[in-house]
Design an enzyme around this catalytic site. Structure first.
Site, PDB file in Angstrom:
ATOM      1  N   THR A  35      33.634 -35.185   4.825  1.00 14.21           N
ATOM      2  CA  THR A  35      33.300 -35.852   6.096  1.00 14.21           C
ATOM      3  C   THR A  35      33.772 -35.056   7.303  1.00 14.21           C
ATOM      4  O   THR A  35      33.100 -35.017   8.338  1.00 14.21           O
ATOM      5  CB  THR A  35      33.964 -37.248   6.129  1.00 14.21           C
ATOM      6  OG1 THR A  35      33.473 -38.001   5.031  1.00 14.21           O
ATOM      7  CG2 THR A  35      33.663 -37.986   7.418  1.00 14.21           C
ATOM      8  N   SER A  39      32.458 -34.209  -1.572  1.00 14.77           N
ATOM      9  CA  SER A  39      33.363 -34.001  -2.710  1.00 14.77           C
ATOM     10  C   SER A  39      32.994 -34.838  -3.932  1.00 14.77           C
ATOM     11  O   SER A  39      33.567 -34.644  -5.004  1.00 14.77           O
ATOM     12  CB  SER A  39      34.814 -34.237  -2.308  1.00 14.77           C
ATOM     13  OG  SER A  39      35.098 -35.607  -2.247  1.00 14.77           O
ATOM     14  N   SER A  40      32.049 -35.739  -3.799  1.00 10.47           N
ATOM     15  CA  SER A  40      31.578 -36.473  -4.989  1.00 10.47           C
ATOM     16  C   SER A  40      30.833 -35.520  -5.929  1.00 10.47           C
ATOM     17  O   SER A  40      30.602 -35.846  -7.096  1.00 10.47           O
ATOM     18  CB  SER A  40      30.657 -37.611  -4.581  1.00 10.47           C
ATOM     19  OG  SER A  40      31.326 -38.411  -3.647  1.00 10.47           O
ATOM     20  N   ASP A  74      37.012 -38.270  -1.151  1.00  8.46           N
ATOM     21  CA  ASP A  74      36.660 -39.032  -2.363  1.00  8.46           C
ATOM     22  C   ASP A  74      37.308 -38.486  -3.633  1.00  8.46           C
ATOM     23  O   ASP A  74      37.805 -39.241  -4.459  1.00  8.46           O
ATOM     24  CB  ASP A  74      35.135 -39.071  -2.555  1.00  8.46           C
ATOM     25  CG  ASP A  74      34.459 -39.984  -1.539  1.00  8.46           C
ATOM     26  OD1 ASP A  74      35.181 -40.757  -0.871  1.00  8.46           O
ATOM     27  OD2 ASP A  74      33.222 -39.930  -1.408  1.00  8.46           O
ATOM     28  N   THR A  88      48.760 -46.426 -17.216  1.00  8.92           N
ATOM     29  CA  THR A  88      48.642 -47.821 -16.771  1.00  8.92           C
ATOM     30  C   THR A  88      47.553 -47.976 -15.710  1.00  8.92           C
ATOM     31  O   THR A  88      47.362 -47.090 -14.872  1.00  8.92           O
ATOM     32  CB  THR A  88      49.973 -48.382 -16.220  1.00  8.92           C
ATOM     33  OG1 THR A  88      49.712 -49.697 -15.712  1.00  8.92           O
ATOM     34  CG2 THR A  88      50.561 -47.541 -15.116  1.00  8.92           C
ATOM     35  N   CYS A 117      47.861 -50.222 -13.547  1.00 11.13           N
ATOM     36  CA  CYS A 117      48.578 -50.712 -12.358  1.00 11.13           C
ATOM     37  C   CYS A 117      48.633 -49.603 -11.321  1.00 11.13           C
ATOM     38  O   CYS A 117      48.659 -48.416 -11.658  1.00 11.13           O
ATOM     39  CB  CYS A 117      50.018 -51.081 -12.708  1.00 11.13           C
ATOM     40  SG  CYS A 117      50.145 -52.576 -13.661  1.00 11.13           S
TER      41      CYS A 117
HETATM   42  N1  ASP Z   1      32.030 -38.584   0.730  1.00 11.90           N
HETATM   43  C1  ASP Z   1      32.993 -37.800   1.465  1.00 11.90           C
HETATM   44  C2  ASP Z   1      33.543 -36.733   0.558  1.00 11.90           C
HETATM   45  O1  ASP Z   1      34.388 -36.988  -0.244  1.00 11.90           O
HETATM   46  C3  ASP Z   1      34.084 -38.665   2.000  1.00 11.90           C
HETATM   47  C4  ASP Z   1      35.140 -37.929   2.777  1.00 11.90           C
HETATM   48  O2  ASP Z   1      35.050 -36.751   3.071  1.00 11.90           O
HETATM   49  O3  ASP Z   1      36.128 -38.549   3.155  1.00 11.90           O
HETATM   50  O4  ASP Z   1      33.121 -35.602   0.622  1.00 11.90           O
END
Ligand code: ASP
Length: 341
Positions: free
Chosen positions: A14, A59-60, A91, A277, A279
């Site tokens: 982002t 980054s996804s 992410d 875990t 948690c």
């Molecule tokens: N979808 C974006 C990414 O991980 C979110 C971010 O940059 O915070 O690339």
């Protein structure tokens, strides 16, 4: 005295995105324009140079090839720079920081991951503070020795050990937390470094970059009512070598016979099963309750207080080595980069 040299590695996220005028969708834009938007960088007491992924990513889309790419950029530039700041989407930032901590053996320089919740061009952006403070933290040194000598993550006024972090919020500026390890530094009027929590090890050997990861792994989150066919299907996955099971509380799971039998058989066939875990904080203590002692007795490995992100990284990393089943358990249960207590 010479100013510290910092290399800024832009991978995407982002921080460097722009909203498309017609659709409003956020997309990465080129890095040169990013620097134009933060002229303050030139005022810092260090020399900042930049290198960018050819095509910055959300980054996804992170994967082992990109991790290798990042590690190689650091390796090639290691002698010429005093510190590295990696601009990365939030992410999967905790995964990348964890993986890089394992890949970079004998690390004695700061690698600081950062990013932002709002693009750098947004009026209310958190990007400038995150970026500028990360560069300042990477520049800290005493008598030529970097203060920070590990892979960290800086976000919203806090510096964390990277492999202890997890993304906790998709909206708040405070997007990360480190539930089982204290913050390494805080940024207020002054930069407060918590020296007692930093890695201080000095290595006789030079940096070694290990990029052999094995991605034949899985993560299974338990829930009440989980079915036998589902667990069986996962355990029967072709080529599966390691499985992280996210259990309840301090490492507890159902004691139903079918479940324990399936795990026992899989372990007997050579599958490494790690107990982590589900948690947010705290540790797996197998044997504390009757509902975890059966796991211990069949040879499940304890993830102790590791995050799932760091467990994924450590599992891929250790599977890249040709070691015996017993050695694998020994190394997984031992902190290698401060990732567990
Ligand atoms: N979808 C974006 C990414 O991980 C979110 C971010 O940059 O915070 O690339």
């Amino acid at each position: 005295m010479r100013k510290p040299n910092i290399l800024l590695i832009y991978t995407g996220g982002t921080i460097g995105m722009l909203k498309e005028a017609d659709t409003g969708v956020l997309k990465a834009f080129d890095f040169d324009s990013l620097l134009v938007r933060i002229p303050e960088i030139r005022l810092l007491d260090c020399v900042v140079e930049t290198v960018s992924f050819g095509e910055p990513i959300d980054s996804s889309n992170m994967n082992p090839e990109y991790w290798e790419n990042m590690a190689r950029i650091i390796e090639i530039n290691y002698e010429d720079y005093d510190g590295f700041v990696v601009l990365h989407g939030s992410d999967t930032m905790s995964y990348s920081a964890s993986v890089l901590s394992f890949m970079l053996e004998n690390l004695e320089k700061p690698i600081i991951f950062t990013g932002s919740q709002l693009p750098i061009g947004d009026l209310r952006t958190d990007a400038k503070e995150n970026l500028i403070t990360s560069i300042q933290l990477a520049s800290l040194h005493k008598e030529g020795i970097p203060t920070i000598r590990e892979v960290c993550l800086y976000f919203e006024y806090k510096l964390y050990r990277g492999n202890r972090t997890t993304k906790i919020n998709a909206e708040h500026f405070e997007a990360f937390d480190s539930p089982n390890y204290p913050t390494l530094a805080e940024s207020g009027v002054h930069l407060k470094i918590n020296h007692e929590f930093l890695i201080k090890e000095e290595f006789k050997e030079k940096l070694i970059v290990r990029t052999q990861l094995d991605t034949n792994i899985g993560v299974l989150k338990l829930f009440p009512g989980i079915s036998e066919p589902l667990v069986k299907a996962i355990l029967d996955t072709n080529g599966l070598k390691g499985l992280i099971i996210e259990t309840y509380g301090s490492g507890n799971a159902t004691t139903e016979k079918w479940f324990v039998d399936l795990l026992r058989k899989a372990i007997a066939k050579g599958l490494h099963i790690i107990n982590v875990t589900q948690c947010f904080g705290g540790s797996v203590i197998m044997g504390k309750y009757a509902t975890s002692s059966q796991l211990k007795s069949i040879g499940v490995i304890s993830g102790k207080d590791i995050t799932t992100e760091a467990a994924v990284a450590k599992l891929m990393y250790l599977l890249g080595y040709n070691i015996s089943f017993e050695e694998f358990q020994f190394y997984f249960e031992k902190p290698l980069r401060g990732e567990m207590t």
